[in-house]
Design an enzyme around this catalytic site. Sequence first.
Site, PDB file in Angstrom:
ATOM      1  N   ASP A 134      -1.134   7.699  -5.240  1.00 56.22           N
ATOM      2  CA  ASP A 134      -1.281   6.689  -3.791  1.00 56.22           C
ATOM      3  C   ASP A 134       0.707   7.232  -3.130  1.00 56.22           C
ATOM      4  O   ASP A 134       1.202   7.686  -3.573  1.00 56.22           O
ATOM      5  CB  ASP A 134      -1.811   5.635  -4.785  1.00 56.22           C
ATOM      6  CG  ASP A 134      -0.850   4.464  -3.261  1.00 56.22           C
ATOM      7  OD1 ASP A 134      -0.890   4.081  -2.375  1.00 56.22           O
ATOM      8  OD2 ASP A 134       0.252   3.796  -3.759  1.00 56.22           O
TER       9      ASP A 134
ATOM     10  N   ASP B 116       3.181   4.773  -1.644  1.00 58.14           N
ATOM     11  CA  ASP B 116       3.417   2.710  -1.237  1.00 58.14           C
ATOM     12  C   ASP B 116       3.498   2.227  -2.939  1.00 58.14           C
ATOM     13  O   ASP B 116       2.278   2.158  -3.357  1.00 58.14           O
ATOM     14  CB  ASP B 116       3.435   2.096  -0.681  1.00 58.14           C
ATOM     15  CG  ASP B 116       3.746   1.770   1.172  1.00 58.14           C
ATOM     16  OD1 ASP B 116       4.718   2.276   1.430  1.00 58.14           O
ATOM     17  OD2 ASP B 116       3.260   2.369   1.743  1.00 58.14           O
TER      18      ASP B 116
END
Lengths: 267, 267
Positions: A10, A12
């Site tokens: 991932d 953010d």
Amino acid sequence: MTGFDAALIDLDGTVVHGGSLLAGAGAGVEALREAGLEVLFLTNNPTRSPAGWADHLSELGLPGDADEVLTSAEATVRYLDAHHAGARALPVAGPAVVEQLETADVTFVEDPTAAEVVVAGYHAGFDDEEMTRGLRALLDGATLVGTNRDRWVPTDAGPIPGSGAVINAVAGAAEVDPEAVLGKPSQETVDLAMDRVGAAPGDCLLVGDRLDTDIAMGERAGATTALVLTGAATGSDLEQTDVRPDYVLESLAEVERVLDGDAVDGA
Amino acid sequence: MTGFDAALIDLDGTVVHGGSLLAGAGAGVEALREAGLEVLFLTNNPTRSPAGWADHLSELGLPGDADEVLTSAEATVRYLDAHHAGARALPVAGPAVVEQLETADVTFVEDPTAAEVVVAGYHAGFDDEEMTRGLRALLDGATLVGTNRDRWVPTDAGPIPGSGAVINAVAGAAEVDPEAVLGKPSQETVDLAMDRVGAAPGDCLLVGDRLDTDIAMGERAGATTALVLTGAATGSDLEQTDVRPDYVLESLAEVERVLDGDAVDGA
């Protein structure tokens, strides 16, 4: 020998926060690459294109390629091509999303009564007028497709609504359910990611900061999952959910613990 | 002798549509008054004050008094006074609603981190910035109170989002449930209406065009209910719900059928 073919990471809250790289994140990604893992960044944030993300990460000192980034917008493009090829689509989404959706085999229209599909995602220009257009298209029988589920996202200035908030607003006004919401944790996104890294889920390590999207998706797919505590989820969130990451890391800097095969500690 | 002490009559879709009186609606209301019933207009539309509604109806040829109009905004004022007296309230609502809420014992603030209550209702100025303010207040622990549930409302120009859409958008972004949503079909609105007409629900006739707000509320309260087919609900909607009006009328012009005690035909 790590036992993993690929790492799905991932962005953010895991690699970046606001305009900065998180401490140790660059080193963590490098460690995964050096261990021979294919790296794929998997993000629900559709406000940058893959090329935009690659440039941004390079500027922050983490060089990479647009091919190493899979956004929820790309998953949406594939979904539209598979299920709504040739359709007239009304966007309830911002320019960055629409730009990425322009490779989909749909024709964008502004007239709600002409729309067959409403494609919704977050943008800062969302307003009553756009909600009205989406409402009218849906009451008129159009199908709702959303880019990703995240209801809100943290920013340096404080939380802001996410695509999930916009999708929910439009769906709620018309009292309909979306036909599909792409991005994590959707199966479409799992399939697309597996295609891209050429690996089976069981041979993948998934690293993320959200229990309900990242970790839930990895767990369901059968990947090994590692939660980092640098973003949305806190240690106490773990006590309030059935989602169980295989590892809990203070940050991506600790990812070598997973490669070293430390005892599973999240179960 | 009609057996009723009072008539609770919806406005949009029952008495008015857009800027006009519905055919026969004026005569229907007059017939109720002549039969000795106390008349109370009960509306979820908070974009006019009671005085504004009385003026508007007078202009359309149906003279009346502000005291004969009860809006969802007034029900919201009473709720705030009873449950959040003295609180700092962030409005996610338009000027007409805020103006009506100004009689409530709350202090309106713009800073989400200072808010203890978010008061949400429809207005045409709803946008991402307002959703962000509401989101931040709710994530910060504020309580959500909504003016009314209607997700969308018909207008001459086509359907537009209603208060329910705005409340749902803000609640959905923060992943919380409203503490209360006033207006029809809430119990708070029933209580307030009974107070105003000085009657028991069983002695009231409720006339409206919406099954899920008007008729459901009247049925639950124990009033006699009459659905008119001049607004939201159609005959075929009746087949898709458990809500059973006591009477189904083509329009308010036919309300004398109810006063004459024609056989119940909606059951």
